[in-house]
Write an enzyme that holds these catalytic residues in place. Sequence first.
Site, PDB file in Angstrom:
ATOM      1  N   LYS A 125       0.865  -1.187   0.000  1.00  0.00           N
ATOM      2  CA  LYS A 125       0.000   0.000   0.000  1.00  0.00           C
ATOM      3  C   LYS A 125       0.893   1.226   0.000  1.00  0.00           C
ATOM      4  O   LYS A 125       2.047   1.156   0.444  1.00  0.00           O
ATOM      5  CB  LYS A 125      -0.891   0.011   1.252  1.00  0.00           C
ATOM      6  CG  LYS A 125      -2.097   0.910   1.135  1.00  0.00           C
ATOM      7  CD  LYS A 125      -3.267   0.222   0.436  1.00  0.00           C
ATOM      8  CE  LYS A 125      -4.406   1.179   0.191  1.00  0.00           C
ATOM      9  NZ  LYS A 125      -5.606   0.468  -0.290  1.00  0.00           N
ATOM     10  N   ASP A 165      -6.958   4.418  -4.655  1.00  0.00           N
ATOM     11  CA  ASP A 165      -7.623   4.321  -3.344  1.00  0.00           C
ATOM     12  C   ASP A 165      -8.224   5.709  -3.114  1.00  0.00           C
ATOM     13  O   ASP A 165      -8.425   6.460  -4.076  1.00  0.00           O
ATOM     14  CB  ASP A 165      -6.622   3.912  -2.249  1.00  0.00           C
ATOM     15  CG  ASP A 165      -7.296   3.556  -0.918  1.00  0.00           C
ATOM     16  OD1 ASP A 165      -7.922   2.499  -0.835  1.00  0.00           O
ATOM     17  OD2 ASP A 165      -7.214   4.357   0.041  1.00  0.00           O
TER      18      ASP A 165
END
Length: 452
Positions: A125, A165
Amino acid sequence: MSQIDDVIAKVKTVDKNQPEFIEAVTEVLTSLKPTEEKHPEFVKEKIYERIVEPDRIIMFRVVWEDDNHEVQVNRGYRVQFNNAIGPYKGGLRFHPSVNLSIVKFLGFEQIFKNSLTTLPMGGGKGGSDFNPKGKSDREVMRFSYAFMRELFRHIGPDTDVPAGDIGVGAREIGFLYGYYKKIKNEHTGVLTGKGLEYGGSLIRPEATGYGVVYFTSEMLATKGMDLKGKVVAVSGAGNVAQYAIEKAIQLGAKVISVSDSNGAVIDEEGIDAKKLAYIMNLKNVKRGRIREYPTEYPHAKYYEGKSVWDVIRDEGLKVDIVLPCATQNEIHADHAEAFAKSKVIAVVEGANMPSTLDAIHIYKDSGIMFGPAKAANAGGVAVSGLEMSQNSMRLSWTREEVDSKLREIMQKIHKASLEAAAAYGAPGDLLVGANIAGFLKVAKAMLAYGVI
Ligand code: NDP
């Protein structure tokens, strides 16, 4: 004391300034306790201790110039958490709240989520504390270029494949991919969520939201129910929320809410396809605020400074299904108590970690069905995996093909989670089941590699 307790205690000490990471580690490892007894080899080889330590963390300076020629400095992150079962895979988040704790919690959860999809993807991430809100398109472009100017050297189609995201949608992926292609002189599947014209997959924008609703249908089916006529509350107005609303409406539900970080809208008449098109245009094209909704639909009510869950709590609204699709820790214990009072049937997480640990305990105690994020919102990364396959094969599947693969993957995730829960002594508990099912594959791969 179990090794898992020791590892949680250690993380609380060495990562004491990372509350979201501690929360995620505590939630996941606690639910893995039944695996300690069945797999003494994991304890002996210290898999639990190894898995909470990222393979590596990259932190970097992002310098760019705004429209007034002022130099701006942001911080960039990429956490390459675990690549035991495939290249690192996970989104990039651009939001002022982004810090090391948040990217670590997201990267850690991503390991198990990606494993659950059955596709070969590791967990990662990244992101930045850059705030795209109020910036011009050119500023977002210059920031995205500057971010990729450093990130490009750490990623690759077989190494690490980021996606979008919060704050990173089609526009940002276009800039990031365009810059990568320019400096590497390679047209390759290094990012997912790409536009259809340059290697994207059909259904990727819809995948997370649709997947959440497919997962909800699977959960309801175990009780002989479906979404028809159910009153659904959704938070957020971004990518996940929009497509969760779309699919819920298509399956006959009545969706009564939408929100952003300034406030919440309740439309008790229900959001239909036309109103959803208005929301999509407002958020994706005009980049406006959700408070504008009642100017178009005056019967709806806007609550400034409140979340959807605050309104349900304060107004005692009756809802059947709760789909949090905004951000982490948006549902607290008092909200969960209001859900119990309102006889909510299920909470299914579109966002990552939207329910606090206290809220999850209340769902359990009051018999509310719970679909945890790492299972329920895995549709996005699953279709990202399918985008990688299409890029490698240099072909494109049809909308129907991708949608049916997505639906099948969501069904498999639900089934695998239920089976693992039953096998490890927690029948019906999807949280325990999803964590264990996701963990086992990664742990076994780590064991196979020896002590590295
Ligand atoms: P978007 O940026 O498209 O939308 C996020 C929405 O949540 C916006 O409405 C935003 O409001 C709101 N929001 C963001 N931060 C806060 C906050 N602190 N308080 C209240 N509201 C907030 O993001 P996505 O829809 O892509 O992501 C939403 C969630 O889903 C995140 O948790 C993400 O990690 C998760 N997720 C996303 C996936 C994807 O494929 N996109 C895949 C799996 C999970 P505003 O407009 O005011 O910023």
